[in-house]
Design an enzyme around this catalytic site. Structure first.
Site, PDB file in Angstrom:
ATOM      1  N   HIS A  11       0.725  -1.230   0.007  1.00  0.00           N
ATOM      2  CA  HIS A  11       0.002   0.038   0.020  1.00  0.00           C
ATOM      3  C   HIS A  11       0.879   1.321   0.152  1.00  0.00           C
ATOM      4  CE1 HIS A  11       0.708  -0.503   4.332  1.00  0.00           C
ATOM      5  NE2 HIS A  11       0.287   0.774   4.554  1.00  0.00           N
ATOM      6  N   HIS A  38       1.240   3.859   1.959  1.00  0.00           N
ATOM      7  CA  HIS A  38       2.064   4.623   2.973  1.00  0.00           C
ATOM      8  C   HIS A  38       3.567   4.630   2.805  1.00  0.00           C
ATOM      9  CE1 HIS A  38      -1.983   3.943   5.476  1.00  0.00           C
ATOM     10  NE2 HIS A  38      -1.932   5.158   4.857  1.00  0.00           N
ATOM     11  N   ASP A  86       5.860   4.602   4.986  1.00  0.00           N
ATOM     12  CA  ASP A  86       6.748   3.700   5.716  1.00  0.00           C
ATOM     13  C   ASP A  86       6.631   2.231   5.203  1.00  0.00           C
ATOM     14  OD1 ASP A  86       4.074   3.472   6.710  1.00  0.00           O
ATOM     15  OD2 ASP A  86       4.731   2.011   8.043  1.00  0.00           O
ATOM     16  N   HIS A  87       6.126   2.107   3.837  1.00  0.00           N
ATOM     17  CA  HIS A  87       5.887   0.921   3.152  1.00  0.00           C
ATOM     18  C   HIS A  87       6.759   1.131   1.611  1.00  0.00           C
ATOM     19  CE1 HIS A  87       3.656  -1.387   6.013  1.00  0.00           C
ATOM     20  NE2 HIS A  87       3.321  -0.074   6.374  1.00  0.00           N
ATOM     21  N   HIS A 105      -7.689  -0.075   5.450  1.00  0.00           N
ATOM     22  CA  HIS A 105      -6.544   0.665   6.119  1.00  0.00           C
ATOM     23  C   HIS A 105      -6.210   1.670   5.118  1.00  0.00           C
ATOM     24  CE1 HIS A 105      -2.648   1.688   7.952  1.00  0.00           C
ATOM     25  NE2 HIS A 105      -2.057   1.237   7.140  1.00  0.00           N
ATOM     26  N   ASP A 123      -0.567  -3.896   6.351  1.00  0.00           N
ATOM     27  CA  ASP A 123      -1.016  -3.221   7.306  1.00  0.00           C
ATOM     28  C   ASP A 123      -2.655  -3.790   7.425  1.00  0.00           C
ATOM     29  OD1 ASP A 123       1.436  -2.179   7.846  1.00  0.00           O
ATOM     30  OD2 ASP A 123       0.913  -0.078   7.840  1.00  0.00           O
ATOM     31  N   HIS A 156       4.251  -4.679  10.702  1.00  0.00           N
ATOM     32  CA  HIS A 156       4.715  -3.936  11.949  1.00  0.00           C
ATOM     33  C   HIS A 156       4.732  -4.929  13.207  1.00  0.00           C
ATOM     34  CE1 HIS A 156       4.257   0.483  10.571  1.00  0.00           C
ATOM     35  NE2 HIS A 156       3.291  -0.135   9.728  1.00  0.00           N
TER      36      HIS A 156
HETATM   37 FE    FE Z   1       2.633   0.935   7.791  1.00  0.00          FE
HETATM   38 ZN    ZN Z   2       0.023   1.750   6.569  1.00  0.00          ZN
END
Ligand code: FE
Ligand code: ZN
Length: 256
Positions: free
Chosen positions: A56, A58, A60-61, A115, A134, A172
């Site tokens: 996805h 975001h 942090d990915h 999400h 996530d 995570h």
């Molecule tokens: Fe994340």
């Molecule tokens: Zn995420």
């Protein structure tokens, strides 16, 4: 063909994961939270990254994608068609029911809006390994940011229907905090109490709590248990539609 999976922590609480097909030598990273960490992990294993599977949009990915691409010329970046415009630089856009081949390994794409609206999961059915980004966490699930709450219940149900032995890797390391919330919903669930103890012991030693399995999550994860009478009772919704029960559990977790 032999399948190898290598998981490593990065950033503050993210996981990077690599999946390698020893027959073809192809290796995929799932998401790129930290480009340098992904590159270092591949090099430490002696694997050359050929593919990057994005779950996805975001940061942090995906923020490590440019660094990983620069380190491994020819890298094929696969990602959700519905988020391709936001992610950018995706070579292969995938949607529900598509298959992605990593040498002899084959992943089925499952879309799980919630999400994020276009999030995808990669399920290597033959190897019984699922990468859930996530969407599904151990003892938890991602915050529902881009759809109405009940949509996430339908998404989680798709993952819950996978074979119980399926190994689940997610984005995570949130399990210890998730366990505290799960116990507030189901203090009398003996499987959950045992899992919470095991998680505490692993974290005390600095070890990861992932992968988990679908069977373990079905027994312990309150977000997959909205149909269980004890869970419905705990949130004052006995006999209610499980999607509504899920929504109430998710609301409580958001302010826990
Ligand atoms: Fe994340
Ligand atoms: Zn995420």
């Amino acid at each position: 063909m032999t399948t190898h999976v290598f998981q490593f922590p990065c950033l503050s609480d993210n996981f990077g994961v690599l999946i390698h097909d020893s027959g073809s030598g192809r290796t995929a990273a799932i998401d790129a939270p930290d480009g340098e960490a992904v590159i270092a992990a591949a090099k430490a294993q002696g694997w050359k990254l050929t593919d990057l599977l994005i779950t996805h949009h975001h940061a942090d990915h995906v923020q490590g994608v440019p660094a990983v691409r620069a380190a491994f010329p020819g890298l094929r970046v696969v990602g959700p068609a519905k988020e391709a415009a936001r992610i950018g630089a995706i070579d292969v856009e995938v949607k529900e029911g598509d298959y992605v081949e990593i040498g002899a390994l084959k992943a089925r794409v499952i879309e799980t809006p919630g999400h994020t609206a276009g999030q995808v999961n990669y399920v290597f059915e033959e190897d019984q390994i699922a990468f859930t980004g996530d969407t599904l966490f151990s003892l938890g699930c991602g915050r529902v940011l881009e759809t109405p709450l009940p949509v996430m219940w339908s998404s989680l149900a798709k993952l819950a229907a996978l074979p119980g032995e399926t190994q689940v890797y997610c984005g995570h390391e949130y399990t210890e905090a998730n366990a505290r919330f799960a116990l507030s919903i189901e203090p009398g669930n003996v499987d959950l109490v045992a899992r919470a103890d095991a998680v505490k012991a692993l974290r005390a030693k600095g070890q990861p709590t992932l992968p988990t399995t679908i069977a373990l999550e079905l027994a312990t994860n309150p977000f997959l248990r909205a149909e269980v009478p004890a869970v419905q009772k705990a949130v004052g919704l006995e006999g209610a539609d499980p999607a509504q029960v899920f929504a109430e559990i998710r609301r409580r977790k958001d302010s826990f």
